[in-house]
Motif scaffolding. Sequence first.
Motif, PDB file in Angstrom:
ATOM      1  N   PRO A   1       0.821  -1.207   0.000  1.00 55.88           N
ATOM      2  CA  PRO A   1       0.000   0.000   0.000  1.00 55.88           C
ATOM      3  C   PRO A   1       0.861   1.265   0.000  1.00 55.88           C
ATOM      4  N   TYR A   2       0.449   2.219  -0.803  1.00 52.91           N
ATOM      5  CA  TYR A   2       1.066   3.545  -0.906  1.00 52.91           C
ATOM      6  C   TYR A   2       2.459   3.541  -1.528  1.00 52.91           C
ATOM      7  N   TRP A   3       2.929   2.427  -2.060  1.00 53.45           N
ATOM      8  CA  TRP A   3       4.157   2.430  -2.849  1.00 53.45           C
ATOM      9  C   TRP A   3       3.773   2.785  -4.277  1.00 53.45           C
ATOM     10  N   PRO A   4       4.655   3.398  -5.049  1.00 53.47           N
ATOM     11  CA  PRO A   4       4.328   3.690  -6.449  1.00 53.47           C
ATOM     12  C   PRO A   4       4.035   2.404  -7.226  1.00 53.47           C
ATOM     13  N   ASN A   5       3.237   2.508  -8.276  1.00 54.39           N
ATOM     14  CA  ASN A   5       2.789   1.330  -9.034  1.00 54.39           C
ATOM     15  C   ASN A   5       3.915   0.585  -9.729  1.00 54.39           C
ATOM     16  N   ASP A   6       5.024   1.237 -10.030  1.00 53.58           N
ATOM     17  CA  ASP A   6       6.132   0.545 -10.698  1.00 53.58           C
ATOM     18  C   ASP A   6       7.147  -0.005  -9.704  1.00 53.58           C
ATOM     19  N   THR A   7       6.818   0.024  -8.405  1.00 52.04           N
ATOM     20  CA  THR A   7       7.712  -0.480  -7.365  1.00 52.04           C
ATOM     21  C   THR A   7       7.124  -1.761  -6.776  1.00 52.04           C
ATOM     22  N   VAL A   8       7.969  -2.783  -6.658  1.00 54.36           N
ATOM     23  CA  VAL A   8       7.526  -4.104  -6.213  1.00 54.36           C
ATOM     24  C   VAL A   8       8.372  -4.539  -5.027  1.00 54.36           C
ATOM     25  N   LYS A   9       7.751  -5.118  -4.008  1.00 54.14           N
ATOM     26  CA  LYS A   9       8.463  -5.745  -2.894  1.00 54.14           C
ATOM     27  C   LYS A   9       8.569  -7.226  -3.219  1.00 54.14           C
ATOM     28  N   ALA A  10       9.789  -7.706  -3.403  1.00 55.78           N
ATOM     29  CA  ALA A  10      10.008  -9.096  -3.832  1.00 55.78           C
ATOM     30  C   ALA A  10       9.876 -10.058  -2.661  1.00 55.78           C
ATOM     31  N   TRP A  11       9.280 -11.224  -2.932  1.00 53.70           N
ATOM     32  CA  TRP A  11       9.341 -12.305  -1.944  1.00 53.70           C
ATOM     33  C   TRP A  11      10.092 -13.495  -2.498  1.00 53.70           C
ATOM     34  N   ASP A  12      10.389 -13.471  -3.797  1.00 55.44           N
ATOM     35  CA  ASP A  12      11.183 -14.545  -4.384  1.00 55.44           C
ATOM     36  C   ASP A  12      11.877 -14.017  -5.634  1.00 55.44           C
ATOM     37  N   ILE A  13      13.182 -14.274  -5.748  1.00 52.30           N
ATOM     38  CA  ILE A  13      13.954 -13.879  -6.923  1.00 52.30           C
ATOM     39  C   ILE A  13      14.609 -15.139  -7.476  1.00 52.30           C
ATOM     40  N   TYR A  14      14.360 -15.420  -8.749  1.00 49.53           N
ATOM     41  CA  TYR A  14      15.015 -16.541  -9.415  1.00 49.53           C
ATOM     42  C   TYR A  14      15.959 -15.971 -10.465  1.00 49.53           C
ATOM     43  N   ASP A  15      17.249 -16.253 -10.307  1.00 48.61           N
ATOM     44  CA  ASP A  15      18.252 -15.786 -11.257  1.00 48.61           C
ATOM     45  C   ASP A  15      18.355 -16.817 -12.373  1.00 48.61           C
ATOM     46  N   VAL A  16      17.849 -16.470 -13.550  1.00 47.79           N
ATOM     47  CA  VAL A  16      17.839 -17.387 -14.681  1.00 47.79           C
ATOM     48  C   VAL A  16      19.260 -17.629 -15.180  1.00 47.79           C
ATOM     49  N   THR A  17      20.106 -16.598 -15.131  1.00 47.79           N
ATOM     50  CA  THR A  17      21.482 -16.716 -15.608  1.00 47.79           C
ATOM     51  C   THR A  17      22.287 -17.696 -14.751  1.00 47.79           C
ATOM     52  N   GLN A  18      22.206 -17.558 -13.421  1.00 48.28           N
ATOM     53  CA  GLN A  18      22.957 -18.429 -12.513  1.00 48.28           C
ATOM     54  C   GLN A  18      22.182 -19.684 -12.126  1.00 48.28           C
ATOM     55  N   LYS A  19      20.895 -19.750 -12.499  1.00 47.78           N
ATOM     56  CA  LYS A  19      20.003 -20.859 -12.157  1.00 47.78           C
ATOM     57  C   LYS A  19      19.932 -21.083 -10.645  1.00 47.78           C
ATOM     58  N   LYS A  20      19.692 -19.972  -9.904  1.00 47.43           N
ATOM     59  CA  LYS A  20      19.576 -20.035  -8.444  1.00 47.43           C
ATOM     60  C   LYS A  20      18.310 -19.323  -8.003  1.00 47.43           C
ATOM     61  N   ASP A  21      17.700 -19.866  -6.960  1.00 43.27           N
ATOM     62  CA  ASP A  21      16.490 -19.278  -6.386  1.00 43.27           C
ATOM     63  C   ASP A  21      16.844 -18.620  -5.058  1.00 43.27           C
ATOM     64  N   TYR A  22      16.367 -17.387  -4.860  1.00 38.30           N
ATOM     65  CA  TYR A  22      16.605 -16.654  -3.626  1.00 38.30           C
ATOM     66  C   TYR A  22      15.273 -16.265  -3.006  1.00 38.30           C
ATOM     67  N   PRO A  23      14.735 -17.108  -2.093  1.00 36.12           N
ATOM     68  CA  PRO A  23      13.483 -16.729  -1.433  1.00 36.12           C
ATOM     69  C   PRO A  23      13.747 -15.654  -0.384  1.00 36.12           C
ATOM     70  N   ILE A  24      13.057 -14.547  -0.492  1.00 34.81           N
ATOM     71  CA  ILE A  24      13.248 -13.446   0.452  1.00 34.81           C
ATOM     72  C   ILE A  24      12.419 -13.688   1.705  1.00 34.81           C
ATOM     73  N   ALA A  25      11.172 -14.132   1.530  1.00 35.83           N
ATOM     74  CA  ALA A  25      10.310 -14.437   2.668  1.00 35.83           C
ATOM     75  C   ALA A  25      10.186 -15.944   2.787  1.00 35.83           C
ATOM     76  N   GLY A  26       9.957 -16.404   4.004  1.00 39.79           N
ATOM     77  CA  GLY A  26       9.945 -17.829   4.273  1.00 39.79           C
ATOM     78  C   GLY A  26       8.892 -18.611   3.519  1.00 39.79           C
ATOM     79  N   TYR A  27       7.616 -18.397   3.799  1.00 41.53           N
ATOM     80  CA  TYR A  27       6.508 -19.113   3.178  1.00 41.53           C
ATOM     81  C   TYR A  27       6.750 -20.620   3.146  1.00 41.53           C
ATOM     82  N   GLY A  28       7.047 -21.209   4.320  1.00 44.14           N
ATOM     83  CA  GLY A  28       7.205 -22.639   4.425  1.00 44.14           C
ATOM     84  C   GLY A  28       8.600 -23.146   4.124  1.00 44.14           C
ATOM     85  N   ARG A  29       9.496 -22.276   3.652  1.00 44.22           N
ATOM     86  CA  ARG A  29      10.848 -22.722   3.309  1.00 44.22           C
ATOM     87  C   ARG A  29      11.874 -22.206   4.314  1.00 44.22           C
TER      88      ARG A  29
END
Length: 124
Positions: A89-117
Amino acid sequence: MKKVIFALLAVAALFGFNSISAKDSGVIRGKVVKAYVQRGYGRRGAPWLFMDVKTKDKVYHVGIAPSFVIPNLPVNEGDEVEVRGFTPPYWPNDTVKAWDIYDVTQKKDYPIAGYGRGPGWRWR
């Protein structure tokens, strides 16, 4: 009072700010253009790690976490990434808070929030 609140929300929406509810951003796929630290998010103005992800349509500003939680970003500039997150809420529309980042180049997953992991900072 309700009219005043509605008017304030309407003006905020005019200037590109999100409403009082968060919205899911889906999957954003693109190249990391820039990684940087930006101050002023949260109640205490904590410095946050951000990265700009360029898609075919536009550039998204992706908030990752406060820099005291995750001190450095494992994703390099120029890498192809997939970001899952939401617009708070109240963040600009082009701004996103990430909870998961997958690096396609390095083939690695970086979960930012837990969500069971487990806590997201285990990958540091």
